[in-house]
Scaffold this motif. Structure first.
Motif, mmCIF file in Angstrom:
data_model
loop_
_atom_site.group_PDB
_atom_site.id
_atom_site.type_symbol
_atom_site.label_atom_id
_atom_site.label_comp_id
_atom_site.label_asym_id
_atom_site.label_seq_id
_atom_site.Cartn_x
_atom_site.Cartn_y
_atom_site.Cartn_z
ATOM 1 N N PHE A 249 -1.651 -23.191 8.509
ATOM 2 C CA PHE A 249 -3.074 -22.917 8.331
ATOM 3 C C PHE A 249 -3.238 -21.839 7.273
ATOM 4 O O PHE A 249 -2.303 -21.107 6.947
ATOM 5 C CB PHE A 249 -3.708 -22.486 9.659
ATOM 6 N N THR A 250 -4.440 -21.742 6.726
ATOM 7 C CA THR A 250 -4.698 -20.818 5.625
ATOM 8 C C THR A 250 -5.396 -19.569 6.138
ATOM 9 O O THR A 250 -6.383 -19.655 6.864
ATOM 10 C CB THR A 250 -5.566 -21.487 4.546
ATOM 11 N N MET A 251 -4.844 -18.411 5.748
ATOM 12 C CA MET A 251 -5.422 -17.124 6.137
ATOM 13 C C MET A 251 -5.710 -16.294 4.898
ATOM 14 O O MET A 251 -4.957 -16.320 3.930
ATOM 15 C CB MET A 251 -4.450 -16.340 7.014
ATOM 16 N N LEU B 86 0.829 -1.206 0.000
ATOM 17 C CA LEU B 86 0.000 0.000 0.000
ATOM 18 C C LEU B 86 0.864 1.256 0.000
ATOM 19 O O LEU B 86 0.526 2.251 -0.642
ATOM 20 C CB LEU B 86 -0.961 -0.001 1.195
ATOM 21 N N VAL B 87 1.989 1.199 0.721
ATOM 22 C CA VAL B 87 2.942 2.314 0.655
ATOM 23 C C VAL B 87 3.375 2.515 -0.793
ATOM 24 O O VAL B 87 3.540 3.648 -1.267
ATOM 25 C CB VAL B 87 4.161 2.047 1.566
ATOM 26 N N GLY B 88 3.547 1.397 -1.523
ATOM 27 C CA GLY B 88 3.992 1.464 -2.908
ATOM 28 C C GLY B 88 2.909 1.828 -3.908
ATOM 29 O O GLY B 88 3.186 1.912 -5.103
ATOM 30 N N GLY B 89 1.671 2.011 -3.449
ATOM 31 C CA GLY B 89 0.634 2.495 -4.345
ATOM 32 C C GLY B 89 -0.431 1.494 -4.743
ATOM 33 O O GLY B 89 -1.368 1.837 -5.464
ATOM 34 N N LEU B 90 -0.329 0.223 -4.301
ATOM 35 C CA LEU B 90 -1.390 -0.759 -4.561
ATOM 36 C C LEU B 90 -2.402 -0.645 -3.418
ATOM 37 O O LEU B 90 -2.155 -1.129 -2.316
ATOM 38 C CB LEU B 90 -0.810 -2.181 -4.637
ATOM 39 N N GLU B 91 -3.531 -0.022 -3.659
ATOM 40 C CA GLU B 91 -4.390 0.419 -2.562
ATOM 41 C C GLU B 91 -5.474 -0.582 -2.152
ATOM 42 O O GLU B 91 -6.183 -0.336 -1.178
ATOM 43 C CB GLU B 91 -5.024 1.769 -2.912
ATOM 44 N N ARG B 92 -5.655 -1.681 -2.893
ATOM 45 C CA ARG B 92 -6.625 -2.721 -2.495
ATOM 46 C C ARG B 92 -6.000 -4.075 -2.821
ATOM 47 O O ARG B 92 -5.981 -4.495 -3.981
ATOM 48 C CB ARG B 92 -7.963 -2.541 -3.230
ATOM 49 N N VAL B 93 -5.469 -4.746 -1.802
ATOM 50 C CA VAL B 93 -4.756 -6.009 -2.025
ATOM 51 C C VAL B 93 -5.254 -7.083 -1.065
ATOM 52 O O VAL B 93 -5.784 -6.784 0.009
ATOM 53 C CB VAL B 93 -3.225 -5.842 -1.855
ATOM 54 N N TYR B 94 -5.079 -8.340 -1.501
ATOM 55 C CA TYR B 94 -5.355 -9.456 -0.586
ATOM 56 C C TYR B 94 -4.440 -10.623 -0.927
ATOM 57 O O TYR B 94 -3.921 -10.726 -2.042
ATOM 58 C CB TYR B 94 -6.820 -9.887 -0.634
ATOM 59 N N GLU B 95 -4.241 -11.481 0.060
ATOM 60 C CA GLU B 95 -3.482 -12.717 -0.120
ATOM 61 C C GLU B 95 -4.185 -13.816 0.648
ATOM 62 O O GLU B 95 -4.594 -13.626 1.804
ATOM 63 C CB GLU B 95 -2.038 -12.556 0.375
ATOM 64 N N MET B 96 -4.343 -14.971 0.007
ATOM 65 C CA MET B 96 -4.938 -16.126 0.675
ATOM 66 C C MET B 96 -3.936 -17.268 0.557
ATOM 67 O O MET B 96 -3.755 -17.834 -0.514
ATOM 68 C CB MET B 96 -6.278 -16.480 0.028
ATOM 69 N N ASN B 97 -3.279 -17.574 1.677
ATOM 70 C CA ASN B 97 -2.203 -18.550 1.617
ATOM 71 C C ASN B 97 -1.868 -19.016 3.032
ATOM 72 O O ASN B 97 -2.528 -18.636 3.997
ATOM 73 C CB ASN B 97 -0.971 -17.953 0.918
ATOM 74 N N ARG B 98 -0.809 -19.815 3.124
ATOM 75 C CA ARG B 98 -0.464 -20.457 4.385
ATOM 76 C C ARG B 98 0.338 -19.538 5.310
ATOM 77 O O ARG B 98 1.217 -18.795 4.871
ATOM 78 C CB ARG B 98 0.348 -21.730 4.137
ATOM 79 N N ASN B 99 0.032 -19.634 6.602
ATOM 80 C CA ASN B 99 0.858 -19.096 7.682
ATOM 81 C C ASN B 99 1.329 -20.268 8.531
ATOM 82 O O ASN B 99 0.739 -21.363 8.489
ATOM 83 C CB ASN B 99 0.065 -18.120 8.558
ATOM 84 N N PHE B 100 2.365 -20.029 9.337
ATOM 85 C CA PHE B 100 2.968 -21.109 10.122
ATOM 86 C C PHE B 100 3.259 -20.608 11.538
ATOM 87 O O PHE B 100 3.872 -19.552 11.703
ATOM 88 C CB PHE B 100 4.281 -21.565 9.472
ATOM 89 N N ARG B 101 2.819 -21.368 12.520
ATOM 90 C CA ARG B 101 3.126 -21.002 13.913
ATOM 91 C C ARG B 101 3.530 -22.239 14.683
ATOM 92 O O ARG B 101 2.838 -23.261 14.652
ATOM 93 C CB ARG B 101 1.921 -20.294 14.558
ATOM 94 N N ASN B 102 4.661 -22.128 15.361
ATOM 95 C CA ASN B 102 5.278 -23.264 16.037
ATOM 96 C C ASN B 102 4.676 -23.410 17.435
ATOM 97 O O ASN B 102 5.335 -23.141 18.443
ATOM 98 C CB ASN B 102 6.798 -23.047 16.097
ATOM 99 N N GLU B 103 3.421 -23.831 17.455
ATOM 100 C CA GLU B 103 2.650 -23.861 18.703
ATOM 101 C C GLU B 103 1.921 -25.189 18.846
ATOM 102 O O GLU B 103 2.070 -26.081 18.012
ATOM 103 C CB GLU B 103 1.671 -22.681 18.712
ATOM 104 N N GLY B 104 1.116 -25.296 19.884
ATOM 105 C CA GLY B 104 0.399 -26.528 20.156
ATOM 106 C C GLY B 104 -0.631 -26.861 19.098
ATOM 107 O O GLY B 104 -1.090 -26.012 18.328
ATOM 108 N N ILE B 105 -1.004 -28.148 19.056
ATOM 109 C CA ILE B 105 -2.017 -28.636 18.131
ATOM 110 C C ILE B 105 -3.274 -28.976 18.927
ATOM 111 O O ILE B 105 -3.203 -29.542 20.004
ATOM 112 C CB ILE B 105 -1.509 -29.876 17.371
ATOM 113 N N SER B 106 -4.440 -28.574 18.387
ATOM 114 C CA SER B 106 -5.710 -28.876 19.039
ATOM 115 C C SER B 106 -6.782 -28.991 17.966
ATOM 116 O O SER B 106 -6.484 -28.961 16.768
ATOM 117 C CB SER B 106 -6.079 -27.753 20.030
ATOM 118 N N THR B 107 -8.029 -29.108 18.387
ATOM 119 C CA THR B 107 -9.129 -29.168 17.416
ATOM 120 C C THR B 107 -9.300 -27.837 16.693
ATOM 121 O O THR B 107 -10.000 -27.767 15.683
ATOM 122 C CB THR B 107 -10.447 -29.539 18.112
#
Length: 331
Positions: free
Chosen positions: A103-105, A76-97
């Motif tokens: 996971f995908t965000m 957005l600083v660079g001038g792209l004023e409406r953006v989105y990304e749908m992809n994986r994030n990673f967190r080294n934490e516990g696993i539960s239900t």
């Protein structure tokens, strides 16, 4: 499992429909889909413990991203004023239900709008997705029937805590909140928590699970919102909201902090929190501060947990059952 159970296949067919529907929804509103780095020199943009690796050629540590936020805002600083990304994030934490290490965000940013606009947009996304897969009225999730057809409720974090614990404004002081934390056996993650942080902790541990129907919680303390702009009417609060359904956090959204001096001060506070024992506190990202110095326009951003959305829309109570290859322990 998919060979033996047609219902399992149906969940993943619906997942594909949900992802396609979200992309179409945002594309129709002139958002641009982009890709940002998965390997980052510094993990940032959210709370969480990263996975760490080594880049041999550059002889430097790298981290699997916990969030793409700081890179998307650079765009957005660079001038792209409406953006989105749908992809994986990673967190080294516990696993539960409700948690899987990868996971995908969906993360989405638009200039010249605010958190109220984002709440309206997120509500429309959920309703469009529900309509697409045929759950326009309600869906059964565990013992709860979740209704997507009505306007989503909005309540402030402090009012939610007061409502659930039957408190008044006069009760919001250290002694009372400390007593409630002790009653509910909630340990403090660091030694020097202030009152606002304690109230947020009480909310997270006792109130979130009571938010069954779609509810936006607003008015988060600035102390727990290091990347959010201050509320114009109350500088102690952030212009931020989170969406909850069936006790699950589904979305986080806020007006983006675009003051480089305020952001630098908040990063310093996060570093102090990390030194006091909060392992998930943010690091100081000097490169991002430099980007802000080039001017980030007034911006609102939001993230939606796609796996949890699929859980809700398909009535599936374990995150493992909406991820094709979830992380499992070795036999």
């Amino acid at each position: 499992d998919m060979i033996a159970n047609p219902g399992v296949r149906d969940v993943f067919i619906k997942r594909s429909q949900i992802v396609s529907m979200i992309r179409r929804f945002l594309d129709d509103r002139k958002f641009l889909e982009v890709e940002t780095p998965m390997l980052q020199p510094m993990a940032g943009g959210a709370r969480g413990r990263p996975f760490k690796s080594k880049h041999n050629a550059y002889d430097m540590d790298v981290f699997l991203r916990i969030a793409p936020e700081l890179y998307l805002k650079r765009l957005l600083v660079g001038g792209l004023e409406r953006v989105y990304e749908m992809n994986r994030n990673f967190r080294n934490e516990g696993i539960s239900t409700r948690h899987n290490p990868e996971f995908t965000m969906l993360e989405c940013y638009t200039a010249h709008h605010d958190v109220s606009y984002a709440m309206d947009l997120i509500e429309k996304i959920f309703q469009a997705v529900a309509k697409k897969i045929g759950v326009t009225e309600s869906v059964q999730f565990g013992q709860h029937s979740i209704d997507f057809s009505k306007t989503f409720e909005r309540i402030s974090l402090y009012d939610a805590v007061k409502k659930y614990h039957k408190l008044t404004d006069a009760d919001l002081h250290d002694a009372k909140i400390d007593a409630l934390l002790k009653t509910h056996k909630i340990a403090l993650p660091k030694s020097n928590m202030n009152l606002a942080e304690k109230i947020y902790l009480l909310f997270a541990e006792t109130v979130e699970k009571e938010l069954i129907q779609p509810t936006f919680v607003t008015g988060f303390p600035v102390d727990v919102s290091p990347l959010a702009k201050r509320d114009a009417n109350n500088p102690e609060l952030a212009a931020r909201a989170e969406l909850f359904m069936a006790g699950l956090e589904l979305a986080n959204l806020f007006d983006e902090l675009n003051d480089p001096f305020d952001q630098a001060a908040r990063f310093h506070q996060q570093v102090a929190s990390r030194e006091s024992g909060d392992a998930e506190a943010h690091l100081f990202d000097a490169d991002y501060i430099l980007a802000l110095e080039h001017a980030l326009p007034p911006t609102v951003g939001f993230g939606i947990g796609i796996d949890r959305m699929v859980m809700l829309m398909t009535g599936t109570t374990s995150i493992k059952d909406v991820i094709l290859f979830p992380t499992l322990k070795k036999r």
